[in-house]
Design a protein around this motif. Structure first.
Motif, PDB file in Angstrom:
ATOM      1  N   LYS A   1      -7.815  12.306 -17.285  1.00  0.00           N
ATOM      2  CA  LYS A   1      -8.556  11.837 -18.449  1.00  0.00           C
ATOM      3  C   LYS A   1      -8.534  12.842 -19.604  1.00  0.00           C
ATOM      4  O   LYS A   1      -8.955  12.514 -20.710  1.00  0.00           O
ATOM      5  CB  LYS A   1     -10.013  11.550 -18.059  1.00  0.00           C
ATOM      6  N   MET A   2      -8.053  14.047 -19.321  1.00  0.00           N
ATOM      7  CA  MET A   2      -8.065  15.101 -20.343  1.00  0.00           C
ATOM      8  C   MET A   2      -6.781  15.155 -21.170  1.00  0.00           C
ATOM      9  O   MET A   2      -6.739  15.858 -22.174  1.00  0.00           O
ATOM     10  CB  MET A   2      -8.287  16.475 -19.678  1.00  0.00           C
ATOM     11  N   HIS A   3      -5.746  14.452 -20.747  1.00  0.00           N
ATOM     12  CA  HIS A   3      -4.474  14.556 -21.462  1.00  0.00           C
ATOM     13  C   HIS A   3      -3.796  13.193 -21.504  1.00  0.00           C
ATOM     14  O   HIS A   3      -4.220  12.244 -20.841  1.00  0.00           O
ATOM     15  CB  HIS A   3      -3.555  15.596 -20.800  1.00  0.00           C
TER      16      HIS A   3
ATOM     17  N   THR B   1      -9.179  22.572 -16.132  1.00  0.00           N
ATOM     18  CA  THR B   1      -9.692  22.397 -17.494  1.00  0.00           C
ATOM     19  C   THR B   1      -9.180  23.504 -18.409  1.00  0.00           C
ATOM     20  O   THR B   1      -8.786  23.248 -19.553  1.00  0.00           O
ATOM     21  CB  THR B   1     -11.229  22.398 -17.478  1.00  0.00           C
TER      22      THR B   1
END
Length: 720
Positions: free
Chosen positions: A254-256, A293
């Motif tokens: 979900k971060m990239h 992260t």
């Protein structure tokens, strides 16, 4: 590709290395394992998982989530045997990944995982607060709590100062300027605390490394004890490591915006890393959200960053291991306390409160802290399943007396709403609700259920029969997917196929119409009944004249409920001299309190096409004579025709727009309407619906404007 590695992955790997170094050492200390075991696990996790795993940007290594488990295994079996358990757990993970069941691990209730991590965090903090105060951790949470008052009464201030300094730096690091914050907070905190610990009078216990990473590598030993306890230990490590890794990979995705995780391959990669780490003398490995992260935040683009961070750890462990022995134990205690507290996330607690799962969270957390990790998780899962089962089988039964609200004469009127899953478990509540209804009441039953067994149906049908035998009326509507007709013919199930067909309608009407009436009777009727009862006055706010085209749905395009529109329809939405329009205008203005009159045309209108090409004959041709004024205005280049052309409409669609404008003018000139326009009690609105785009336009005497460009819905009413 090479340019990306040098430009993005190489700098990111250095950032992750600086984050992973103190964390790996601290987790090893908290686990009761050799310090080098944390470094071995970090090296293996970084390199092996990056090469074999399925998550492109996740970074793996020793994680706080397994600290309590490893500490218990070391105490029970010894360190070398714990390494064998880690290797066996890795083999089990590989088998699970090859069997392609990785996504099944994600089915574990997230609230249980959140509580598990919080419980681990509290356990770590309780242990390390004793180290911070100058003592040593006890064997369990009860003893740590019981001995805490005595430890607080006699602290060693040197260790408190060093450990407290680490805590202060880590908690305040997020407030540092961005340029400084680029350096990882844990590394800064450990470095400063280590330097301070060398001040005169601040002698503290430091990390002791008995052997180098190379010397520590050795084969594990076979655990001694019952096969049941060994198998349970292997299963515990494998499951917790798998779940934590897959959940972490999901969060990293979900971060990239790059490639997504192959979960089965990731599980094989994690298993390979654990098997390797165990055989080499390292801690268990999982995907770690903190390092991942940092990796994403530092701009990593591929798995090369995670692999390179493992290389830097290897270089440090071989060449610079003496630096590790300079670190005070109190500094690591402060680091671990912050890590532990950060595992208890207020957002998770608030989510549990809002979703009604706070009990599951609290019980799981308490059991993890005060029993053990495996028992706590199992109890939490059982409780979560029980809550889910209760919500699934729960049914809402509401019996309401409508007599006073409707204010009508005759017998009492009751409404019974049954919603959810209706089974034998609901019989006590169902019978209690039905028994409150007077014997002479007229009853409307809305059965909106997705599950109906024969026991519940028998009870309901028996009551309906008895109530009707007393001369009272009972009406049943079915709005759910489970139908009464199937309850005795097959096992109860949740489906969308249970649609009753009205046999009488099927004999005289087309099947589509019969099905539509059936869907209305059993679906929409209960929803609109409140607006259609005899106690509600007929008071529409708008009269809407639309074309008779079957694609025009007046209540749909105006989002109007029953009773809000006085609908008048004819071919071509013509005012003309038609008696139906005359009578509707008279009724709307003299008998009702209509405040708006709308004229709505549409694209693709056959009437306008026939009017333009003079292709209609007979009664249709005579009717279209009422559109002569519209055709003349179109041919005389009416201003709104040009506006319609600018909006992209051509041919008969331009005529349709002009026709709306002409009919609006005709209504304004109507004797009954003109007076109401003068005193401001009525307004006139022209509308045009483009069927191809489902867009609704406002039509004025010289312009056509899409309604959603006004920034607000079309207002068809004005205050009385």
């Amino acid at each position: 590709m090479q340019n990306n590695i040098v430009r993005y992955d190489l700098p990111a790997s250095l950032v992750v290395f600086l984050v992973a170094l103190p964390l790996s050492i601290g987790i090893a200390v908290a686990s009761g394992a050799p310090v080098v075991a944390g470094l071995i696990a970090a090296i293996v996790g970084g390199i092996v998982c990056a090469v074999v795993g399925g998550s492109p940007l996740q970074v793996s290594g020793p994680a706080a989530g397994l600290t309590v488990v490893v500490a218990e295994l070391v105490a029970q079996f010894g360190w070398k045997a714990t390494c064998a358990i880690t290797a066996a757990a890795g083999v089990l993970q590989i088998l699970l990944g090859l069997s392609r069941v990785a996504r099944a691990a994600l089915a574990i209730a997230p609230i249980v995982v959140h509580a598990m991590l919080a419980g681990i965090g509290i356990t770590i903090a309780l242990q390390q607060v004793h180290v911070l105060l100058g003592g040593g951790p006890r064997s369990n949470a009860w003893q740590n709590l019981a001995s805490l008052p005595a430890q607080l009464a006699a602290p060693q201030w040197a260790t408190v100062l060093v450990g407290g300094l680490v805590i202060a730096i880590m908690l305040s690091w997020r407030f540092a300027p961005p340029a400084i914050r680029a350096v990882p907070g844990p590394l800064v905190a450990i470095t400063i605390a280590t330097a301070v610990s060398y001040l005169p009078g601040l002698g503290t216990e430091r990390i002791t490394i008995d052997e180098s990473v190379v010397e520590a590598i050795g084969l594990p030993e076979m655990p001694q004890g019952s096969w049941t306890s060994i198998a349970l230990a292997v299963l515990t490590v494998a499951l917790i490591a798998s779940v934590e890794s897959l959940l972490s990979a999901t969060a990293v995705d979900k971060m990239h915006t790059g490639p997504r995780t192959d979960f089965n391959r990731e599980l094989v990669g994690q298993g390979t890393a654990n098997a390797s780490s165990g055989l080499l003398g390292g801690l268990p490995v999982t995907g770690v959200i903190v390092r991942s992260t940092a990796n994403v935040g530092a701009g990593a683009k591929s798995r090369a960053s995670a692999a390179l961070h493992g290389v830097w750890l290897l270089v440090f462990s071989v060449l610079l291991v003496d630096i590790v022995e300079m670190i005070p134990m109190a500094a690591l205690a402060g680091l671990l306390i912050v890590i532990g507290v950060q595992l208890v996330k207020l957002a998770h607690i608030d989510l549990a409160r809002r979703t009604g799962e706070l009990v599951i969270y609290g019980v799981t957390l308490g059991c993890v802290v005060f029993l053990n990790l495996l028992e706590g998780v199992l109890i939490g899962l059982v409780l979560a399943i029980a809550f889910a089962a209760w919500r699934i089988v729960r049914v809402s039964i509401l019996a309401e007396d409508l007599t006073s609200r409707l204010g009508t004469g005759g017998p009492p009127r009751w409404h019974v709403a049954i919603t959810g899953s209706c089974s034998f478990l609901a019989l006590p509540r169902l019978n209690a609700a039905l028994s409150d209804i007077p014997h002479d009441a007229e009853v409307f039953i809305d059965l909106n259920v997705d599950y109906l067994d024969h026991a519940a149906l028998d009870a309901l049908q028996e009551w309906i029969t008895q109530h009707r035998d007393r001369g009272a009326e009972v009406t049943v509507t079915e709005t759910g997917t489970a139908r009464m007709e199937f309850a005795h013919s097959r096992p109860p199930r949740r489906d969308t196929e249970g649609r009753r067909v009205i046999d009488a309608l099927r004999l005289i009407w087309p099947a589509q119409l019969a099905s539509g009436v059936n869907r209305y009777s059993n679906g929409l009727a209960p929803l609109v009944r409140a607006g259609m009862t005899t106690g509600t006055a007929h008071d529409p706010h708008t009269m809407l004249l639309t074309c008779a085209d079957a694609r025009i749905l007046p209540n749909l395009i105006t989002d109007s409920a029953p009773g809000e529109l006085l609908n008048v329809r004819n071919v071509g939405n013509l005012v003309g001299a038609d008696l139906s329009v005359e009578s509707a205008l008279s009724y709307a203005l003299n008998r009702l309190t209509v405040r708006s009159i709308g004229i709505c045309g549409h694209s693709g209108c056959d009437a306008m096409h026939d009017l333009m090409h003079d292709s209609a004959d007979g009664s249709m041709g005579r009717w279209l004579d009422h559109g002569a004024d519209s055709l003349a205005a179109f041919r005389a280049y009416h201003p709104v025709a040009a506006a319609a052309a600018d909006a992209g409409f051509t041919g008969a669609d331009q005529l349709s727009v002009v026709n709306v404008a002409v009919q609006v003018d005709a209504v304004r000139r109507h004797p009954q309407v003109a007076a109401r326009l003068a005193d401001g009690s009525v307004n006139i609105v022209g509308l045009f619906l483009d069927l191809a785009t489902a867009r609704l336009y406002l039509v004025d005497s010289d312009s056509i404007t899409e309604t959603d460009q006004h920034g607000a819905p079309v207002t068809l009413t004005t205050p009385k």
